[in-house]
Write a protein that holds these residues in place. Structure first.
Motif, PDB file in Angstrom:
ATOM      1  N   SER A  45       5.820  36.013 -32.795  1.00 44.54           N
ATOM      2  CA  SER A  45       5.190  37.051 -33.608  1.00 44.54           C
ATOM      3  C   SER A  45       4.349  37.950 -32.718  1.00 44.54           C
ATOM      4  O   SER A  45       3.837  37.508 -31.696  1.00 44.54           O
ATOM      5  N   LYS A  46       4.190  39.179 -33.140  1.00 51.17           N
ATOM      6  CA  LYS A  46       3.312  40.084 -32.382  1.00 51.17           C
ATOM      7  C   LYS A  46       1.873  39.619 -32.489  1.00 51.17           C
ATOM      8  O   LYS A  46       1.243  39.278 -31.512  1.00 51.17           O
ATOM      9  N   ARG A  47       1.362  39.633 -33.707  1.00 50.03           N
ATOM     10  CA  ARG A  47      -0.005  39.184 -33.954  1.00 50.03           C
ATOM     11  C   ARG A  47      -0.059  38.624 -35.364  1.00 50.03           C
ATOM     12  O   ARG A  47       0.546  39.171 -36.276  1.00 50.03           O
ATOM     13  N   LEU A  48      -0.785  37.552 -35.529  1.00 49.03           N
ATOM     14  CA  LEU A  48      -0.964  36.952 -36.846  1.00 49.03           C
ATOM     15  C   LEU A  48      -2.436  36.679 -37.069  1.00 49.03           C
ATOM     16  O   LEU A  48      -3.160  36.354 -36.135  1.00 49.03           O
ATOM     17  N   THR A  49      -2.853  36.769 -38.311  1.00 50.69           N
ATOM     18  CA  THR A  49      -4.199  36.318 -38.644  1.00 50.69           C
ATOM     19  C   THR A  49      -4.141  34.804 -38.794  1.00 50.69           C
ATOM     20  O   THR A  49      -3.058  34.234 -39.008  1.00 50.69           O
ATOM     21  N   PRO A  50      -5.279  34.139 -38.702  1.00 50.17           N
ATOM     22  CA  PRO A  50      -5.274  32.690 -38.932  1.00 50.17           C
ATOM     23  C   PRO A  50      -4.698  32.321 -40.303  1.00 50.17           C
ATOM     24  O   PRO A  50      -3.963  31.344 -40.429  1.00 50.17           O
ATOM     25  N   ARG A  51      -5.006  33.118 -41.320  1.00 49.93           N
ATOM     26  CA  ARG A  51      -4.484  32.839 -42.665  1.00 49.93           C
ATOM     27  C   ARG A  51      -2.953  32.945 -42.691  1.00 49.93           C
ATOM     28  O   ARG A  51      -2.268  32.123 -43.303  1.00 49.93           O
ATOM     29  N   GLU A  52      -2.403  33.959 -42.030  1.00 54.27           N
ATOM     30  CA  GLU A  52      -0.949  34.110 -41.966  1.00 54.27           C
ATOM     31  C   GLU A  52      -0.313  32.935 -41.222  1.00 54.27           C
ATOM     32  O   GLU A  52       0.728  32.417 -41.636  1.00 54.27           O
ATOM     33  N   ALA A  53      -0.952  32.509 -40.138  1.00 54.35           N
ATOM     34  CA  ALA A  53      -0.430  31.365 -39.379  1.00 54.35           C
ATOM     35  C   ALA A  53      -0.441  30.107 -40.242  1.00 54.35           C
ATOM     36  O   ALA A  53       0.525  29.340 -40.246  1.00 54.35           O
ATOM     37  N   ALA A  54      -1.522  29.897 -40.984  1.00 52.04           N
ATOM     38  CA  ALA A  54      -1.614  28.721 -41.859  1.00 52.04           C
ATOM     39  C   ALA A  54      -0.513  28.748 -42.911  1.00 52.04           C
ATOM     40  O   ALA A  54       0.127  27.725 -43.180  1.00 52.04           O
ATOM     41  N   ALA A  55      -0.273  29.921 -43.493  1.00 48.14           N
ATOM     42  CA  ALA A  55       0.761  30.033 -44.522  1.00 48.14           C
ATOM     43  C   ALA A  55       2.145  29.756 -43.937  1.00 48.14           C
ATOM     44  O   ALA A  55       2.949  29.032 -44.542  1.00 48.14           O
ATOM     45  N   ARG A  56       2.420  30.300 -42.777  1.00 50.92           N
ATOM     46  CA  ARG A  56       3.751  30.112 -42.176  1.00 50.92           C
ATOM     47  C   ARG A  56       3.988  28.661 -41.753  1.00 50.92           C
ATOM     48  O   ARG A  56       5.112  28.177 -41.825  1.00 50.92           O
ATOM     49  N   LEU A  57       2.936  28.008 -41.275  1.00 51.07           N
ATOM     50  CA  LEU A  57       3.079  26.607 -40.854  1.00 51.07           C
ATOM     51  C   LEU A  57       2.857  25.634 -42.007  1.00 51.07           C
ATOM     52  O   LEU A  57       3.006  24.429 -41.839  1.00 51.07           O
ATOM     53  N   ARG A  58       2.453  26.174 -43.151  1.00 48.71           N
ATOM     54  CA  ARG A  58       2.184  25.371 -44.342  1.00 48.71           C
ATOM     55  C   ARG A  58       1.137  24.291 -44.083  1.00 48.71           C
ATOM     56  O   ARG A  58       1.334  23.114 -44.360  1.00 48.71           O
ATOM     57  N   VAL A  59       0.021  24.751 -43.496  1.00 53.01           N
ATOM     58  CA  VAL A  59      -1.134  23.872 -43.260  1.00 53.01           C
ATOM     59  C   VAL A  59      -2.381  24.565 -43.785  1.00 53.01           C
ATOM     60  O   VAL A  59      -2.367  25.763 -44.073  1.00 53.01           O
ATOM     61  N   ALA A  60      -3.432  23.829 -43.884  1.00 50.78           N
ATOM     62  CA  ALA A  60      -4.697  24.382 -44.369  1.00 50.78           C
ATOM     63  C   ALA A  60      -5.285  25.352 -43.348  1.00 50.78           C
ATOM     64  O   ALA A  60      -5.152  25.137 -42.133  1.00 50.78           O
ATOM     65  N   PRO A  61      -5.949  26.406 -43.813  1.00 48.05           N
ATOM     66  CA  PRO A  61      -6.610  27.330 -42.881  1.00 48.05           C
ATOM     67  C   PRO A  61      -7.588  26.624 -41.948  1.00 48.05           C
ATOM     68  O   PRO A  61      -7.713  27.013 -40.781  1.00 48.05           O
ATOM     69  N   SER A  62      -8.237  25.584 -42.425  1.00 50.94           N
ATOM     70  CA  SER A  62      -9.173  24.853 -41.560  1.00 50.94           C
ATOM     71  C   SER A  62      -8.437  24.173 -40.405  1.00 50.94           C
ATOM     72  O   SER A  62      -8.985  24.050 -39.299  1.00 50.94           O
ATOM     73  N   THR A  63      -7.206  23.756 -40.635  1.00 50.09           N
ATOM     74  CA  THR A  63      -6.405  23.157 -39.559  1.00 50.09           C
ATOM     75  C   THR A  63      -6.141  24.191 -38.473  1.00 50.09           C
ATOM     76  O   THR A  63      -6.281  23.903 -37.276  1.00 50.09           O
ATOM     77  N   ILE A  64      -5.788  25.411 -38.885  1.00 43.07           N
ATOM     78  CA  ILE A  64      -5.559  26.484 -37.914  1.00 43.07           C
ATOM     79  C   ILE A  64      -6.851  26.797 -37.162  1.00 43.07           C
ATOM     80  O   ILE A  64      -6.842  26.971 -35.946  1.00 43.07           O
TER      81      ILE A  64
END
Length: 148
Positions: A45-64
């Motif tokens: 990916s070019k750039r992702l927000t932490p929230r986008e990364a959490a959604a794509r990996l299907r993990v909690a934002p706190s994990t990211i």
């Protein structure tokens, strides 16, 4: 034992065996699988927000957040403040992380190649013929996951 059960029991050990392959020989760190998954996502990916990364990996934002904190400290993830929203940061894999992923892939591929070459011709052919079906299985699993 049915095919799904047998495959399910093989996937984890097979993945761990690939992840362990001769990394120390090439001076590669033994990163947790979650860190490798985040790096792979960021590398694609070019750039992702932490929230986008959490959604794509299907993990909690706190994990990211925890992964990013650790990986930023190790120089693997770069955090860039958004130019339009000061509360938002964008994540990207560092050049060092991209180089490391490339080295991981080379080491893992070489280990898999050696192992496959050591199999009987019949087993090598069976694996080769199974690859399209495994690609299709991945698509089906991702579609099922996306559907709920």
């Amino acid at each position: 034992m049915d095919t799904a059960t047998r495959l399910s029991r093989l996937i984890g050990p097979l993945r761990r065996a690939v992840l362990r392959t001769r990394r120390a020989d090439d001076g590669l760190p033994d990163l947790p699988e979650a860190q490798i998954e985040l790096l792979r996502l960021l590398a694609g990916s070019k750039r992702l927000t932490p929230r986008e990364a959490a959604a794509r990996l299907r993990v909690a934002p706190s994990t990211i957040s925890n992964l990013v904190r650790t990986m930023s400290g190790a120089g693997l993830v770069e955090r860039t403040p958004s130019s339009t929203d000061l509360r938002t940061v964008h994540l990207s894999a560092s050049a060092a992380a991209l180089d490391m992923l490339d080295r991981y892939d080379r080491v893992s591929t070489a280990a898999l190649r050696r192992a496959v070459e050591g199999l009987s011709p019949r087993s090598r052919e069976a694996i080769e013929h199974a690859l399209p079906a495994l690609d299709e299985l991945l698509v089906a699993l991702e579609a099922e996951e996306a559907g709920g």
